[in-house]
Design an enzyme around this catalytic site. Structure first.
Site, mmCIF file in Angstrom:
data_model
loop_
_atom_site.group_PDB
_atom_site.id
_atom_site.type_symbol
_atom_site.label_atom_id
_atom_site.label_comp_id
_atom_site.label_asym_id
_atom_site.label_seq_id
_atom_site.Cartn_x
_atom_site.Cartn_y
_atom_site.Cartn_z
ATOM 1 N N SER A 8 30.725 46.505 30.143
ATOM 2 C CA SER A 8 29.931 47.275 31.094
ATOM 3 C C SER A 8 28.533 47.516 30.545
ATOM 4 O O SER A 8 28.369 48.087 29.454
ATOM 5 C CB SER A 8 30.594 48.625 31.368
ATOM 6 N N HIS A 31 30.081 43.572 33.648
ATOM 7 C CA HIS A 31 30.504 44.590 34.607
ATOM 8 C C HIS A 31 29.290 45.444 34.947
ATOM 9 O O HIS A 31 28.685 46.070 34.071
ATOM 10 C CB HIS A 31 31.620 45.443 33.997
ATOM 11 N N ASP A 33 27.906 48.538 36.934
ATOM 12 C CA ASP A 33 28.271 49.789 37.598
ATOM 13 C C ASP A 33 27.125 50.272 38.477
ATOM 14 O O ASP A 33 26.070 50.653 37.968
ATOM 15 C CB ASP A 33 28.608 50.862 36.562
ATOM 16 N N MET A 35 25.960 53.148 40.891
ATOM 17 C CA MET A 35 26.307 54.534 41.241
ATOM 18 C C MET A 35 25.199 55.141 42.087
ATOM 19 O O MET A 35 24.016 54.888 41.844
ATOM 20 C CB MET A 35 26.498 55.372 39.975
ATOM 21 N N HIS A 64 30.760 46.698 40.336
ATOM 22 C CA HIS A 64 31.655 47.806 40.672
ATOM 23 C C HIS A 64 30.837 48.861 41.413
ATOM 24 O O HIS A 64 29.997 49.538 40.818
ATOM 25 C CB HIS A 64 32.268 48.371 39.387
ATOM 26 N N MET A 66 30.341 52.202 42.917
ATOM 27 C CA MET A 66 30.785 53.596 42.979
ATOM 28 C C MET A 66 29.826 54.312 43.915
ATOM 29 O O MET A 66 29.025 55.142 43.507
ATOM 30 C CB MET A 66 30.798 54.207 41.588
ATOM 31 N N MET A 135 41.095 52.609 37.880
ATOM 32 C CA MET A 135 40.219 53.394 37.000
ATOM 33 C C MET A 135 41.079 54.211 36.035
ATOM 34 O O MET A 135 41.994 54.919 36.461
ATOM 35 C CB MET A 135 39.334 54.332 37.826
ATOM 36 N N ASP A 173 39.486 50.002 33.818
ATOM 37 C CA ASP A 173 38.121 50.378 33.450
ATOM 38 C C ASP A 173 38.116 51.814 32.976
ATOM 39 O O ASP A 173 38.431 52.725 33.730
ATOM 40 C CB ASP A 173 37.222 50.206 34.679
#
Length: 219
Positions: A8, A31, A33, A35, A64, A66, A135, A173
């Site tokens: 990540s 990865h 993320d 957000m 990913h 979020m 998660m 994760d």
């Protein structure tokens, strides 16, 4: 069985993301993320930054999301060429339709579940997915400790996947270290997101290989 390590970049040096991607080029994917400070209490980067990073990355992108309004935004990440796009079940209004849209756009369709979200309501849609992400920490921040209470859920998900015709990656994760990865692999996971255990190491490539070896040495 082959095990995938997807570091990540949440744990990377944000001022040098291109070189930080290069440092993990021996991994299976990066990865990413995303957000939005709404679905989770943190803000990272959005579509323009991911698009530019994708242009310089030596490895595939495992995005990913979020974020709220996943139905609206997830397809755009597929359209800019991200190889895998994961949305949260809790943030999708029409998860089956969304998964199909992602596949039609050329991406692998992934769905993520927060630690307290049960896997059982989603088992009937496994065939619509390429990846299920369990998660193992609350989403929103890197560097958290692995939640042992998620192990039974990983086992149940793995058993459901094995008992179906679906060809599905089971990703975990959160809090993944060489010690934890053995337990997660034993529970049935085959793809692991690791942040601080890779980027916090003196040699990220060696850390990636160490995690891969540890996953393969489950008891």
């Amino acid at each position: 069985m082959s095990y995938h390590i997807n570091p990540s970049i949440l744990s990377a040096d944000f001022a040098n993301l291109a070189s930080e991607l290069d440092a993990i080029k021996t991994a299976d994917a990066a990865h990413i993320d995303v957000m939005d400070n709404h679905f989770v209490p943190n803000l990272t980067w959005g579509l323009p930054v991911v698009k530019r990073l994708k242009e310089v990355s030596p490895i595939p992108f495992d995005v990913h999301l979020m974020i709220e309004d996943a139905d609206r935004w997830a397809p755009e990440y597929a359209e800019i060429g991200c190889e895998s796009v994961t949305f949260h079940a809790e943030a999708a209004i029409a998860p089956i339709k969304l998964a199909r849209t992602l596949r039609e756009s050329g991406a692998r369709a992934g769905m993520a579940l927060r630690p307290a979200t049960a896997v059982e309501p989603y088992l009937d849609m496994l065939s619509e997915l390429d990846m299920l992400l369990i998660m193992t920490v609350e989403p929103g921040f890197g560097g958290q400790k692995f939640l042992d209470v998620t192990l039974p859920k990983i086992r149940r998900a793995a058993q459901a996947i094995q008992g179906s015709d679906a060809k599905l990656t089971l990703q975990v994760d959160g809090g993944i270290t060489e010690e934890i990865i053995v337990r997660a692999a034993e529970a049935g996971a085959d793809c692991f997101v690791a942040g601080s255990s890779v980027y916090g190491a003196d040699d990220p490539a060696a850390a990636i290989e160490g995690l891969r070896q540890a996953a393969g040495h489950k008891h």
